[in-house]
Design a protein around this motif. Structure first.
Motif, short mmCIF file in Angstrom:
data_model
loop_
_atom_site.label_atom_id
_atom_site.label_comp_id
_atom_site.label_asym_id
_atom_site.label_seq_id
_atom_site.Cartn_x
_atom_site.Cartn_y
_atom_site.Cartn_z
N CYS A 48 -23.01 31.98 -5.36
CA CYS A 48 -23.45 31.06 -6.42
C CYS A 48 -23.82 31.80 -7.68
O CYS A 48 -23.46 31.39 -8.80
CB CYS A 48 -24.63 30.21 -5.94
SG CYS A 48 -24.20 28.92 -4.74
N ARG A 49 -24.54 32.92 -7.53
CA ARG A 49 -24.95 33.68 -8.72
C ARG A 49 -23.75 34.25 -9.45
O ARG A 49 -23.81 34.47 -10.67
CB ARG A 49 -25.91 34.80 -8.31
CG ARG A 49 -27.27 34.28 -7.82
CD ARG A 49 -28.33 35.37 -7.91
NE ARG A 49 -27.98 36.54 -7.10
CZ ARG A 49 -28.33 36.69 -5.83
NH1 ARG A 49 -29.04 35.76 -5.21
NH2 ARG A 49 -27.99 37.79 -5.17
N GLY A 51 -20.96 32.61 -9.74
CA GLY A 51 -20.16 31.49 -10.24
C GLY A 51 -19.12 31.00 -9.27
O GLY A 51 -18.21 30.26 -9.66
N GLU A 53 -19.45 28.88 -6.48
CA GLU A 53 -20.11 27.91 -5.61
C GLU A 53 -19.20 27.45 -4.48
O GLU A 53 -19.68 27.02 -3.43
CB GLU A 53 -20.55 26.69 -6.43
CG GLU A 53 -21.58 26.97 -7.50
CD GLU A 53 -20.96 27.27 -8.85
OE1 GLU A 53 -21.69 27.23 -9.85
OE2 GLU A 53 -19.73 27.53 -8.90
N GLY A 243 -14.99 27.80 -8.67
CA GLY A 243 -16.37 27.47 -8.99
C GLY A 243 -16.44 26.43 -10.11
O GLY A 243 -15.42 26.08 -10.72
N ALA A 245 -17.80 26.59 -13.18
CA ALA A 245 -17.44 27.10 -14.51
C ALA A 245 -15.93 27.23 -14.65
O ALA A 245 -15.36 26.88 -15.69
CB ALA A 245 -18.13 28.44 -14.77
N GLU A 246 -15.27 27.74 -13.62
CA GLU A 246 -13.82 27.90 -13.70
C GLU A 246 -13.11 26.54 -13.70
O GLU A 246 -12.09 26.37 -14.36
CB GLU A 246 -13.30 28.76 -12.54
CG GLU A 246 -11.83 29.11 -12.70
CD GLU A 246 -11.34 30.04 -11.62
OE1 GLU A 246 -10.69 31.05 -11.96
OE2 GLU A 246 -11.60 29.78 -10.42
#
Length: 297
Positions: A48-49, A51, A53, A243, A245-246
């Motif tokens: 998660c950190r 990006g 998830e 993730g 953001a992607e």
């Protein structure tokens, strides 16, 4: 995982925000929004950190997944509404057709992510194996990235459609001579086939340091010839969605290049018919369900 009934499927969702909670800052009522395959993750693990998830060991899928907040399981988008944490809601570019945008939330990011991972760009020669729900998106993305795109299909009658979607060349994979013409020439291959097939025939098309990534899910294990990888330093990998953001990056890219999935819109009343047609590969290339049909008789 085993299906928990009753089940409400659906993890490629677009619509308009109707209400927001008091702590929501990213969206307001009336915004176009989308929800993909994930609705929660722990937010603290290394994945998660970073990006990713989608690789969280404690992720919550959009449907049929244990619901940590309400108990029971999550219910998906085959419904008139869904409530989601703002961290897992995505913005939809205003210029995109909504019915064609919905499949981007799974089929789109599934094909976009590995192309970004392996550097598909102008000057690269890219193969797409299988021209279906995933494959047709891969063709559109590879072409938009500027690559030379070669589609590999077992169906000669798909040639015209592959060219329409953006392929530069189409190879009937059962034709050994056509396959040989591309031996050791591709930088990257996306394999979107879920049926049993000979993966080695495609590995041999890769140049030195080329990669083949599988996003289809064959039921049987694929037998890989080790020396096909060893002798050209080739690699064979897999990928699953992306993730948050992607996924937003992918949607923004689609907005910039006006990319959507080719869809046939159906009412919910025809979902069983659509499933039978899927089994026969009788769709180009995705069904989108108009959820307003839930309110019709």
């Amino acid at each position: 995982m085993p299906t928990v009934y009753p089940i409400v499927p659906g993890h490629e969702i677009v619509g308009r925000v109707t209400k927001v909670g008091s702590s929501v800052a990213k969206f307001k009522a009336g915004d176009l929004a989308a929800v993909g395959c994930l609705v929660d993750s722990d937010g603290t693990c290394p994945e998660c950190r970073a990006g990713f998830e989608n690789f969280c060991p404690n992720l919550t899928l959009t449907f049929n997944s244990p619901d940590k907040h309400l108990g029971g399981v999550t219910y998906g988008g085959y419904s008139d509404s869904i409530v989601v944490d703002q961290r897992f809601v995505l913005r939809v570019p205003a210029n995109l057709n909504l019915s064609g945008t919905a499949p981007l939330l799974c089929a789109g990011i599934t094909t976009y992510s590995p192309m970004r991972r392996w550097g598909v760009a102008a000057g690269k020669k890219v193969g797409v194996v299988g021209l279906g729900g995933l494959g047709h998106m891969a063709v559109k993305f590879a072409r938009a990235f500027g690559a030379h795109v070669v589609v590999f299909t077992t169906s000669p009658n798909k040639k015209e459609d592959a060219l329409r979607l953006g392929a530069h060349e189409v190879v009937v994979s059962r034709n050994a001579d056509e396959m040989q013409k591309h031996a050791e020439s591709l930088d990257f291959i996306l394999d979107a086939v879920s049926a049993d097939h000979d993966i080695n025939a495609y590995i041999n098309l890769l140049r030195r340091d080329g990669n083949i990534t599988i996003v289809g899910a064959p039921a049987k294990p694929l037998g890989v010839h080790a020396f096909s990888l060893i002798m050209r330093r080739r690699s064979f990998s897999g990928s699953n969605i992306g993730g948050i953001a992607e996924t937003q990056e992918m949607l923004d890219f689609c907005g910039q290049h006006n990319i959507t999935s080719d869809v046939e819109v159906i009412p919910i009343q025809k979902v069983n018919e659509a499933y039978e047609r899927l089994l026969k590969s009788d769709v180009k290339y995705r069904f989108s369900i108009d959820m307003a049909s839930l309110k019709s008789e």
